[in-house]
Write a protein that holds these residues in place. Sequence first.
Motif, PDB file in Angstrom:
ATOM      1  N   PHE A 214       4.252  -3.439  10.218  1.00 34.71           N
ATOM      2  CA  PHE A 214       3.023  -3.996   9.712  1.00 34.71           C
ATOM      3  C   PHE A 214       3.003  -3.469   8.186  1.00 34.71           C
ATOM      4  O   PHE A 214       3.534  -2.504   7.771  1.00 34.71           O
ATOM      5  N   LEU A 258       2.231 -14.874  -5.633  1.00 38.26           N
ATOM      6  CA  LEU A 258       0.980 -14.864  -4.569  1.00 38.26           C
ATOM      7  C   LEU A 258       0.340 -16.225  -4.205  1.00 38.26           C
ATOM      8  O   LEU A 258       1.500 -17.003  -4.301  1.00 38.26           O
ATOM      9  N   CYS A 291       3.265 -22.199  -0.266  1.00 35.81           N
ATOM     10  CA  CYS A 291       2.268 -21.574  -1.566  1.00 35.81           C
ATOM     11  C   CYS A 291       2.067 -22.594  -2.465  1.00 35.81           C
ATOM     12  O   CYS A 291       0.992 -22.876  -3.233  1.00 35.81           O
ATOM     13  N   PHE A 391      -3.771 -22.572   3.382  1.00 39.18           N
ATOM     14  CA  PHE A 391      -2.689 -22.120   3.959  1.00 39.18           C
ATOM     15  C   PHE A 391      -2.323 -22.984   5.174  1.00 39.18           C
ATOM     16  O   PHE A 391      -1.730 -22.241   6.265  1.00 39.18           O
TER      17      PHE A 391
HETATM   18  P1  NAD Z   1       0.249 -11.186   3.484  1.00 36.15           P
HETATM   19  O1  NAD Z   1      -0.011 -10.816   1.872  1.00 36.15           O
HETATM   20  O2  NAD Z   1      -0.599 -10.980   4.518  1.00 36.15           O
HETATM   21  O3  NAD Z   1       1.554 -10.443   3.839  1.00 36.15           O
HETATM   22  C1  NAD Z   1       2.954 -10.376   3.046  1.00 36.15           C
HETATM   23  C2  NAD Z   1       3.632  -9.266   3.420  1.00 36.15           C
HETATM   24  O4  NAD Z   1       3.045  -8.155   2.678  1.00 36.15           O
HETATM   25  C3  NAD Z   1       4.137  -9.128   4.738  1.00 36.15           C
HETATM   26  O5  NAD Z   1       5.145  -8.580   5.008  1.00 36.15           O
HETATM   27  C4  NAD Z   1       2.941  -7.740   4.949  1.00 36.15           C
HETATM   28  O6  NAD Z   1       3.531  -6.939   6.177  1.00 36.15           O
HETATM   29  C5  NAD Z   1       2.955  -7.111   3.785  1.00 36.15           C
HETATM   30  N1  NAD Z   1       2.002  -6.336   3.634  1.00 36.15           N
HETATM   31  C6  NAD Z   1       0.403  -6.537   3.921  1.00 36.15           C
HETATM   32  N2  NAD Z   1      -0.167  -5.562   3.454  1.00 36.15           N
HETATM   33  C7  NAD Z   1       0.455  -4.622   2.830  1.00 36.15           C
HETATM   34  C8  NAD Z   1       0.055  -3.359   2.298  1.00 36.15           C
HETATM   35  N3  NAD Z   1      -1.023  -2.793   1.999  1.00 36.15           N
HETATM   36  N4  NAD Z   1       1.298  -2.929   1.422  1.00 36.15           N
HETATM   37  C9  NAD Z   1       2.581  -3.192   1.426  1.00 36.15           C
HETATM   38  N5  NAD Z   1       2.787  -4.560   2.238  1.00 36.15           N
HETATM   39  C10 NAD Z   1       1.824  -5.109   2.799  1.00 36.15           C
HETATM   40  O7  NAD Z   1       0.796 -12.700   3.207  1.00 36.15           O
HETATM   41  P2  NAD Z   1       1.256 -13.748   4.457  1.00 36.15           P
HETATM   42  O8  NAD Z   1       0.106 -13.956   4.925  1.00 36.15           O
HETATM   43  O9  NAD Z   1       2.495 -13.101   5.034  1.00 36.15           O
HETATM   44  O10 NAD Z   1       1.957 -14.979   3.474  1.00 36.15           O
HETATM   45  C11 NAD Z   1       0.949 -16.140   3.070  1.00 36.15           C
HETATM   46  C12 NAD Z   1       0.834 -15.707   1.562  1.00 36.15           C
HETATM   47  O11 NAD Z   1       1.806 -15.741   0.836  1.00 36.15           O
HETATM   48  C13 NAD Z   1       0.058 -16.974   0.926  1.00 36.15           C
HETATM   49  O12 NAD Z   1      -1.207 -16.338   0.230  1.00 36.15           O
HETATM   50  C14 NAD Z   1       1.213 -17.688   0.168  1.00 36.15           C
HETATM   51  O13 NAD Z   1       0.547 -18.648  -0.769  1.00 36.15           O
HETATM   52  C15 NAD Z   1       1.886 -16.808  -0.373  1.00 36.15           C
HETATM   53  N6  NAD Z   1       2.976 -17.056  -0.667  1.00 36.15           N
HETATM   54  C16 NAD Z   1       3.210 -16.975  -2.081  1.00 36.15           C
HETATM   55  C17 NAD Z   1       4.493 -17.653  -2.509  1.00 36.15           C
HETATM   56  C18 NAD Z   1       5.021 -17.583  -4.199  1.00 36.15           C
HETATM   57  O14 NAD Z   1       5.970 -18.026  -4.372  1.00 36.15           O
HETATM   58  N7  NAD Z   1       3.912 -17.451  -4.833  1.00 36.15           N
HETATM   59  C19 NAD Z   1       5.606 -17.896  -1.728  1.00 36.15           C
HETATM   60  C20 NAD Z   1       5.302 -17.878  -0.282  1.00 36.15           C
HETATM   61  C21 NAD Z   1       3.956 -17.243   0.153  1.00 36.15           C
END
Ligand code: NAD
Length: 510
Positions: A214, A258, A291, A391
């Motif tokens: 997580f 993001l 994204c 999303f």
């Molecule tokens: P999320 O932020 O919930 O999780 C992303 C990753 O971060 C996961 O591996 C998660 O376990 C980890 N994480 C969560 N909390 C953390 C913390 N406190 N410290 C370190 N790591 C942590 O995102 P998601 O729901 O998995 O993905 C969807 C999001 O990603 C959407 O907002 C989407 O737009 C974005 N996204 C952006 C791009 C881009 O290139 N800009 C590409 C794909 C997805």
Amino acid sequence: MATKPSGLPDRIQHYIGGSFADSIGKETFEVLEPTTNTPYITCASGQQADVDAAVAAAKKAFDEGPWPRMLPRERARVLYRIADEVAAINDELAAIESFDSGLPIRQAKGQANRAAENFRFFADLIVAQVDDAFKMPGRQINYVNRKPKGVAGLITPWNTPFMQESWKLAPALASGCTVVLKPAEFTPVSAQLWAGIMERAGVPEGVFNVVHGFGESAGDALVKHPDVQLVSFTGELGTGKIIYANCAQNMKHMSMELGGKSPAVIFADADFEAALDSTLFGVFSLNGERCTASSRILVERPIYDRFVEAYAERAKRIVVGDPSNPDTEIGALVHPEHYAKVCEYIEIGKGEARLVAGGGRPADLPEGNYVEATVFADVAPDARIFQEEIFGPVVAITPFDTDEEAIELANNVEYGLAAYVWTSNVARAHNVAHAIESGMVWINSHNVRDLRTPFGGVKGSGLGHEGGYRSLDFYSVQQSIHVTLGDVHTTRFGATGYAENDLGLGGPSA
Ligand code: NAD
């Protein structure tokens, strides 16, 4: 539940220092299959001790191993072998990715080739890489000594997980860094394939490590680890803010990709059918879990009603169903938590705007995370479905009257990832594109990537740009080396008498 893909291991483990491993404390979590939300595989849940072990392995490989010291050509050969290994598992990967994340199988099929191309691309770049050298005739020669930064922490999201992982792994490894990857907890299964790929390609032990788990435990420990020099993160804006603050404690280098709420601006002089096809694909492909989705469509008033009607008609015909069926256009959303979030936004939208297609679960799919292609029209700019990233397969359509209003609407959100402009007027296309606050703009096109161009967002959509040499720069230190060629001219402190003009501290610049 759909049929489990063949070849899955009995459980998902970390991969540390060249070996698979359970968590030291034996912690695990269950992974759900999104068409029924049945747990189908157990995954190791990384804690501080597991992250410590993985970072120690990566640090040892960086400090003592061959990887950072190899000639670019030698590393490139390994990267090419990784690409071949990735391409060779295309069908296996597509089946796993579709089963684990709910992505329609036809759309999952291209992912391995895209991932393989990322490795080939960065292999080519490091071989062709030039760095600056400057001469001050007869006095100094100055050059850039590029070197890998160290242990990279790579944190990835659940949408197209394997491809997203490749987008970070390829430039990090190409640059000579060693890595610890923390895949998303909703979709850990395809990351299990990397270990075998790396081993078969000849990546030295400890260069590539994975810790599952997580964000709040495994991800947090990785971000805060003092031996991790840089963090590349892709995920939500809210998570990005937490990681930004945590990186500040150790002044870590970071790159953040993001969320988005990207506008497609369609002028009355646009190719109507092309804009229609492209904006349907832009928001409903990859289940809308994309994204760069064109999740806000701004349409010039003279074609607004016609566009809304045609868009809604097509959206109603989009096939929602079992991800493993080749006819499926929208599969199951990744996880019940995400499904609940998307459904909540649809209910909010019903109170904010005019629903013209979809609006919830398809009647013939009583279980699993299925959502119809959902279209809202007449969406006001202050509506939550206009402002917030959903999303999922949900789109907001809004009319505009002037170029200025289109630009104002496009910029009226906290995100700035992508934008799409549709017009046959060349000057307007460029002027509107320039005025939009986003990292990327496509003119008369949906998202077609050129790996050489910068990728990244502005405002709440990210920090830093990757893509092409920018990615290599992120993973490299560029150290300036200055060498005196002639006599060194030093102002003689402590010696008697020196002339005023000896005080030029930096000397001439060229
Ligand atoms: P999320 O932020 O919930 O999780 C992303 C990753 O971060 C996961 O591996 C998660 O376990 C980890 N994480 C969560 N909390 C953390 C913390 N406190 N410290 C370190 N790591 C942590 O995102 P998601 O729901 O998995 O993905 C969807 C999001 O990603 C959407 O907002 C989407 O737009 C974005 N996204 C952006 C791009 C881009 O290139 N800009 C590409 C794909 C997805």
